[in-house]
Each structure stands twice: as structure tokens, then as C-alpha cells.
Design an enzyme around this catalytic site. Structure first.
Site, mmCIF file in Angstrom:
data_model
loop_
_atom_site.group_PDB
_atom_site.id
_atom_site.type_symbol
_atom_site.label_atom_id
_atom_site.label_comp_id
_atom_site.label_asym_id
_atom_site.label_seq_id
_atom_site.Cartn_x
_atom_site.Cartn_y
_atom_site.Cartn_z
ATOM 1 N N ASP A 119 0.830 -1.200 0.000
ATOM 2 C CA ASP A 119 0.000 0.000 0.000
ATOM 3 C C ASP A 119 0.869 1.256 0.000
ATOM 4 O O ASP A 119 2.076 1.208 0.259
ATOM 5 C CB ASP A 119 -0.915 -0.011 1.232
ATOM 6 C CG ASP A 119 -2.229 0.713 1.004
ATOM 7 O OD1 ASP A 119 -2.319 1.507 0.049
ATOM 8 O OD2 ASP A 119 -3.167 0.484 1.785
ATOM 9 N N ASP A 125 -10.607 1.651 -3.071
ATOM 10 C CA ASP A 125 -11.116 1.373 -1.726
ATOM 11 C C ASP A 125 -12.634 1.328 -1.707
ATOM 12 O O ASP A 125 -13.230 0.830 -0.743
ATOM 13 C CB ASP A 125 -10.638 2.447 -0.748
ATOM 14 C CG ASP A 125 -9.203 2.225 -0.303
ATOM 15 O OD1 ASP A 125 -8.689 1.111 -0.485
ATOM 16 O OD2 ASP A 125 -8.594 3.175 0.223
#
Length: 758
Positions: free
Chosen positions: A480, A550
Site C-alpha cells: 500500500d 477502496d
């Protein structure tokens, strides 16, 4: 698939079955583009396409009687200052302050194959006969600098790749202030401009607009990523171009940092598209003997519309950009604990989730944020890549083995480029941050950016990760990156090299990826950046899939995945089924629809299976069995066709078809339900018109205690249906979609998935 040089006319012809690209050496020794488009026959007189004319205020750049003006020449690598008053792709500041350059043709080479780029990702070949490469050497005598322009043309694709390399041999140093990868010029302005724009949770929405005289374009200035706001891709489309017809020119930059895609239309209707590293805050110093290589741009020509361009990118990126053992393998079905637990978990909870995942057929369990350092929230721990033994007494090595003993592979989340002030790493090395002396230091999510321009920082993080991966049974890494770069300054670089920070940072990220993926080739890496802020070709070179967004709401994912598919293959699209109400929107969508959308990607789950009802668990098992049966078609073998856009309609449709056209999988989804509405015919694409197909689908009904449109209470279940039809019927007449079934499917946000088999 030749690259031909005609010495008499001084023209190069890059040509295959699909595309031609013709370059001419002008009388001043510079290069111009004579043609780019559909493949044409070769001959030695293309120089007749070169035109000169005396125009008002034009600056003639060669001795009389020539009328050559650079302002009206279709240049291959244009510069400013010698008669061209449009945007350049190259600006070089010399020791005396001059920015006037004059790169003239010296020589060229043609060779089989395609070279790699030092320190940069790029497309590749596995045999020299797959592509040919033209390298044209130009030289500026005054600077003592060579400019090498690279062109590679693939044999089996309408693809030409380009990049540039500067090699400096002069005694005095120079500063590259603008060094873009490529420029292409078109004689007219009759085009639409297509970009992929958005923001967090709504990444890569396609935006199309007509060109007009002047400047238009997109850019990324995020530093750590190309960014969620703009993707490093642009296309020029003829106004009549549709999904399956018309001319389209695609330009995709294989790069993860600051970029610029700039289009300038002159008042003579000429269109110049340039793409490469963003010159804003960029300045690269070259001393004698040093060189600089620009990122690669992948140019795709299509005469079969936007869909034809997309399918070319999909095939090329899937097989000649992605590398390693996972390139040709279907992806494992995973369960990620993040939306199920966030930071609130311990070893017992994780093992319970893993056992529940095994029972429904999941293959990979992924432990997300919160396992390391003192990481119980987002204020601490980043940089301390060692296990929090209070949460996980067995450590990552022990936990990974316990998960494997359950019968699952084990994966782990990391954010290797970031640091919290509340971390052991920061307390030991507070100078390892990107920050400007004497300036306020911006933060995002209480975290800061590590200085990856410094080799010692990259080495340190590599050491921690190598130790972790070497000791544990880890099969998957989710990498990430949750903030952009601010105050771009490195304490390790001198003042005259601060313009190199952002590019050097990306090179540092690439170097760490290269080391880890080379040392651990069996690990499946997935890139992530607050979702899809780093969905670019550069990342796919190292990580064959990217967490798409997301935003896991099924209805929003229709848009996000539709837009992403314009460039990127389904195998690269991280797509999961999450809980309802959705954590980003609080929307409720049927479980069947959530899976239907997620099928067209890597597929997985982000929820606590133990909280599902029995009928939901039964459906999850069916979904996993279905995905295992069809994932090769979706991820490695199929061609993708977009049918109906969620940006234009209440309905979304798409289909992936095997290359032999014997199998296909199609999605038809609606947003809001309609009352007493018109009939629906769902017309497919890509099938063989003469093949007889069996079409199967299910109407998945959830239990209810009330009547709906004449249907009474039900215990739920899946009603299987099928029919026979030829491909021409399915494409020209379509599938009958019964609106009554939408009520049974849940009304709003209902979806069908159709299996089509010869």
C-alpha cells in the site's frame, strides 16, 4: 514486420500488418513524422509528404532557397527557441544559461527484439522475432550531447513503443528541464480527447471532449504516484469513433510518478500530443559521461474503435508487461480481514476467520494493517516492520504456518514507503523523511514519506522485508501507499539536484520492488495506493494486480472497473465482495450483485464470514465454485468487450470471450429498478455468429417474508435457467431480460451473469 530505411528519400517506415509509422530526416538534420495510422504499402518516395511554405512571421531555419520552418513541421522530438513556438518536449539549460539546442541526425541502427530500460519498467519480448527496434542517434555539437530516440514495433500488435535517452559527453554540465518520452503530430484537429480522471473512491472515470485550438491535457504531480486524479494515459479518437468502430490512438506511459500528457492544437489545425515526465519541479543534472533515460510510452493504433484499442492493451500488458510466475496464472480467491476487523484483532480472531474462509473454499487469507510495531491505529508503527507479539504471539512466521496448516495460503499488508513519528524507525532516523528545511511539514493520516532517493533507506527497508519474507510462509504481499508527496526535498542531495527528488524517489521504489520480486518470485504482489491511486503500467511490471479502489460498493465498482478496463486487463483489477451496508457509501446491494461485479477481476472477500446467515454462506460457496470454474477465462484467456456504459445508462453490460470464441461470460446490471418499463434486449459482442451456444444463468433470490409483484414469501435460492441460440442471434437480437426477475433479484442494483458455451 520490417523497419525499412530508404536512403535516397531519408525516410524510415515502421510497419506491420496493422500500423505504419513514417519518419523523415529533414534538410536541417532533424526528424519529422510524415504518417502514423493504418498500415500502408512501403515504397521509397514518402518524402513527397513533406511540405514547406512561406508563411507570415515564420522563421526559416535553413539557408535559402529552403522554406523550412519548424513552426509548421511535424517534429518527432520538438524543442523551443529556433522557430517553433509550440510546446516542446525537450528543454536543456546549459552552463551559459542558454536553452537553445540543435539535435541533428548522425546515424541509426535496426535490430531484432526490444531492449530493456535501465532502472525503469517497460514492455518486453521473449524472442527477438516478436519485435524490431529502431534507434536513431542525434547529436548537438555545441553541448557535446547525444540524443537517442528508441522505437520498437511489435510483430503481432498495432503497437509502437517509444522512449528517449540523453548521453552527455561535453566538458560542462547541462540541466534537463524538460525530457519527455515522445511527441506525435497530426495534420488536423478533428479529434476527441479521452482521459481517465477521478479521485479517491471514484478512480478512472472516462472523460471525452472535443479538441480545440490551444492547450489541453492532464497531469500528475503527486510525487509518490501518478495519482487517483489523472491516470498516465490519453487517447485521441475520431469524433465518430465508438466502442467497435473508428480510429483511436492510445498513449499509455509506463511510469508511476509525475507525468504530463499535453495536447496543443495550432491555429493551422495541427495537433501535437506529448507525453512523459512532468517538467514541473523537474531538473536533472548531467555531468560528462552521465546519461538519462525517459520512461516508455506505449502507443496503440486501432481502426476498430475504443474496444479494439483496449483489447490490444489488455493482451500486451497481460503477456508482455506483467512478469513472473503469476503472469499466466489465474489468481487465488482471497479473504482480507481489513473491513471485517480494521485494527481490532488478535491471533485467535485471525485464525477463526481463516478457518471460516477455508470452509467456503477460499484459497488465500490476507492479514491487513495493524500487525506490526505498536500499530493499533493509524498514528503509529509505520516503518517498524516487525510483528506486534501482543496481538500475534506466534509472530508472522508462526501465524503464517498456522494458516497454511488450515489449508490456506497466507498474505500480508505492508506500506513500505511511509513512516509515523511514533515509530522506532523515526526515533532512530528522523532525517530519513522527505521534508524541506525550515518549512512546515505536511502530514496525511499522521504519516510521512520516507526518502527513497537515498540508497541506505531502500536498503534498510529491504533488509527488514527480506528477513520477514525469508522466515515466514508468505504467498502474497499487498503493498500500500496512502499519501502523496509534499515538500519535495532530500537532505541527501545538493542544491543543484533537488529537481531530481521526485523521479529519484520513483526509481527507488522500482529498485525495491525489483529486489523483492526477484528474490521471492513465488510471491504474488498486489500494489495499492489508498485504493487505485497507483494503477499504472509501471506498477504492473512488478505487481501483476492492483487494488482497484477502496470503494467496494458494487454499483460504484461498475463505473470504476468499466473505466479501468479502457487500458488495463481484468487480471490486474483487484475486486472484492464486501459487507453491507457498504463501508464507503452505506448502500445495500444484493450479495449476488456484489459477486457478479467482482467476478470480472481478481475476486475475493472483505467481510467476516461468521456474521453471514446460512443462506448467505451457501451463496458464497456457490460464488467461489463459479469463480474457480471461470477465472481462467476472465483473467488469462479472454478478450473483454464493453457493451453498455454506466456513465451513460441505467444499465451496465460487458462480456469476456475466449480467444477461440467457444466460451464467454457476460454481465448485465441495472442501477435503479423501473416500474412498468419497456422490454429489454441485451445484445452481446465478440461471439462467433455461426456457432450454436448454450446460455445459462441464475435468478438468485434472497429469503423474504412479504409478497413482491405477485410472488409470495420465499425461502430464497437460485433458480437455474438455460436456452440455446446462435451467436448471430445473441449479438443482433440479444438476450431477453425479464424485468420481473429484477424484483426477485432485489430490485435496485440487480444483476445477471450469463455463461455462454459452444
Amino acid at each position: 514486420m520490417p523497419i525499412i530505411f530508404h536512403d535516397k528519400s531519408k525516410t524510415f517506415h515502421l510497419k506491420n500488418e496493422y500500423v505504419s509509422y513514417i519518419i523523415h530526416i529533414m534538410e536541417n538534420g532533424q526528424l519529422e513524422n510524415l504518417y502514423y495510422g493504418k498500415s500502408v504499402h512501403d515504397h521509397g518516395e514518402f518524402d513527397r509528404l513533406h511540405e514547406e511554405c512561406l508563411r507570415s512571421q515564420s522563421s526559416i531555419c535553413v539557408p535559402d532557397p529552403s522554406l523550412l520552418s519548424m513552426h509548421y513541421a511535424r517534429q518527432e522530438y520538438p524543442v523551443y527557441g529556433t522557430g517553433d513556438f509550440r510546446s516542446p518536449v525537450c528543454t536543456i539549460r546549459q552552463a551559459d544559461g542558454s536553452r537553445i539546442v540543435d539535435f541533428r541526425y548522425v546515424s541509426h541502427t535496426v535490430s531484432g527484439g526490444k531492449p530493456s530500460l535501465p532502472g525503469l519498467p517497460s514492455t518486453y519480448v521473449e524472442a527477438d522475432d516478436e519485435a524490431q527496434t529502431l534507434v536513431i542517434r542525434l547529436h548537438d555539437d555545441l553541448m557535446g550531447t547525444d540524443l537517442y530516440l528508441y522505437y520498437s514495433i511489435y510483430r503481432d500488435y498495432p503497437v509502437i513503443t517509444r522512449h528517449a535517452q540523453f548521453v552527455h559527453a561535453g566538458e560542462e554540465g547541462i540541466i534537463l528541464e524538460r525530457a519527455m518520452s515522445a511527441s506525435v503530430e497530426f495534420l488536423d484537429m478533428d479529434y476527441d480527447f479521452l482521459q481517465l480522471s477521478g479521485a479517491w473512491a471514484r478512480e478512472r472515470y472516462p472523460k471525452r471532449r472535443r479538441l480545440e485550438m490551444g492547450l489541453q491535457g492532464i497531469q500528475g504531480l503527486a510525487g509518490t504516484a501518478a495519482g487517483a486524479e489523472q491516470n498516465p494515459f490519453a487517447a485521441l479518437l475520431r469524433p465518430d469513433a465508438t466502442e467497435e468502430s473508428g480510429e483511436v490512438y492510445g498513449f499509455s506511459l509506463v511510469y508511476s510518478g509525475n507525468f504530463l500528457a499535453n495536447v496543443e492544437v495550432s491555429t493551422f489545425d495541427m495537433t501535437r500530443l506529448s507525453i512523459g515526465i512532468n517538467p514541473e519541479n523537474f531538473a536533472w543534472k548531467l555531468e560528462k559521461g552521465e546519461s538519462f533515460t525517459t520512461p516508455e510510452v506505449v502507443m496503440v493504433y486501432s481502426d476498430s474503435g475504443l474496444g479494439g484499442m483496449s483489447r490490444t492493451y489488455h493482451r500486451l500488458y497481460r503477456s508482455r508487461l506483467v512478469r513472473g510466475m503469476w503472469r499466466d496464472k489465474a489468481r487465488p480467491i482471497l479473504l482480507n480481514n481489513w473491513e471485517g476487523t480494521y485494527f481490532d484483532f488478535n491471533e485467535e480472531i485471525i485464525l477463526k476467520m481463516a478457518k471460516e474462509a477455508k470452509e467456503v473454499g477460499v484459497e488465500l487469507f490476507v492479514l491487513d494493517d495493524g500487525w506490526f510495531g505498536k500499530r493499533n491505529d493509524d498514528r503509529r508503527g509505520l516503518g517498524d516492520w516487525f510483528c506486534n507479539l501482543e496481538k500475534i504471539p506466534s509472530g508472522i512466521d508462526g501465524l503464517s504456518r498456522k494458516v497454511e496448516a488450515i489449508g490456506l495460503k497466507f498474505g500480508l499488508w505492508v506500506e513500505l514507503e511511509m513512516i509515523n513519528e511514533d515509530s522506532d524507525l523515526y526515533r532512530e532516523h528522523p532525517d530519513w523523511l522527505i521534508e524541506a528545511p525550515g518549512r512546515y511539514r505536511c502530514h496525511a493520516r499522521h504519516q510521512y514519506v520516507l526518502d527513497y532517493t537515498r540508497k541506505e533507506v531502500v536498503d534498510y527497508i529491504y533488509g527488514m522485508m527480506s528477513e520477514l519474507l525469508g522466515k515466514s510462509k508468505i504467498s502474497y504481499i499487498k503493498w500500500d501507499m496512502n499519501r502523496y508527496m509534499t515538500e519535495p526535498f532530500s537532505a541527501a542531495l545538493p542544491a543543484d539536484r533537488q529537481g531530481e527528488v521526485m523521479h529519484r524517489y520513483i526509481l527507488g521504489v522500482y529498485s525495491l520492488y525489483e529486489r523483492l520480486t526477484s528474490e521471492y518470485p513465488g510471491i504474488l504482489f498486489e500494489s495499492c495506493a489508498s485504493g487505485g491511486a497507483r494503477f499504472d503500467p509501471g506498477m504492473l511490471y512488478y505487481a501483476p494486480q492492483t487494488w482497484c479502489s477502496d470503494d467496494s460498493d458494487a454499483n460504484e465498482r461498475l463505473k470504476i472497473q468499466y473505466g479501468t478496463s479502457i487500458v488495463y486487463p481484468l487480471s490486474s483489477i483487484g475486486s472484492h465482495v464486501s459487507a453491507v451496508p457498504n463501508h464507503q457509501l452505506m448502500r445495500r446491494t444484493p450479495l449476488h450483485t456484489r459477486a457478479a461485479v467482482a467476478y470480472f477481476g481478481t475476486f475475493g472477500y472483505e467481510l467476516v464470514l461468521g456474521k453471514l446467515k446460512d443462506y448467505e454462506l451457501a451463496e458464497v460457496k456457490r460464488q467461489i465454485d463459479f469463480m474457480k470454474e471461470h477465472r481462467a477465462l476472465i483473467q488469462t484467456d479472454g478478450d473483454f468487450y464493453r457493451i453498455s456504459s454506466p456513465f451513460e445508462h441505467n444499465e451496465t453490460g460487458w462480456i469476456t470471450v475466449s480467444q477461440d470464441r467457444k466460451q464467454a461470460l457476460a454481465l448485465y446490471a441495472q442501477t435503479l429498478n423501473k416500474v412498468n418499463a419497456s422490454w429489454i434486449r441485451f445484445k452481446l459482442k465478440g461471439l462467433d455468429p455461426d456457432t450454436r451456444y448454450r446460455v445459462r444463468y441464475e435468478v438468485v433470490e434472497e429469503p423474504r417474508e412479504y409478497s413482491v409483484f405477485g410472488f409470495g414469501p420465499t425461502e430464497g435460492g437460485a433458480e437455474k435457467r438455460e436456452f440455446i441460440a446462435y451467436g448471430d442471434e445473441l449479438m443482433n437480437i440479444g438476450i431477453v431480460v425479464d424485468r420481473i426477475d429484477f424484483y426477485r433479484l432485489g430490485g435496485d442494483f440487480a444483476a445477471f451473469v450469463y455463461e455462454i458455451m459452444a
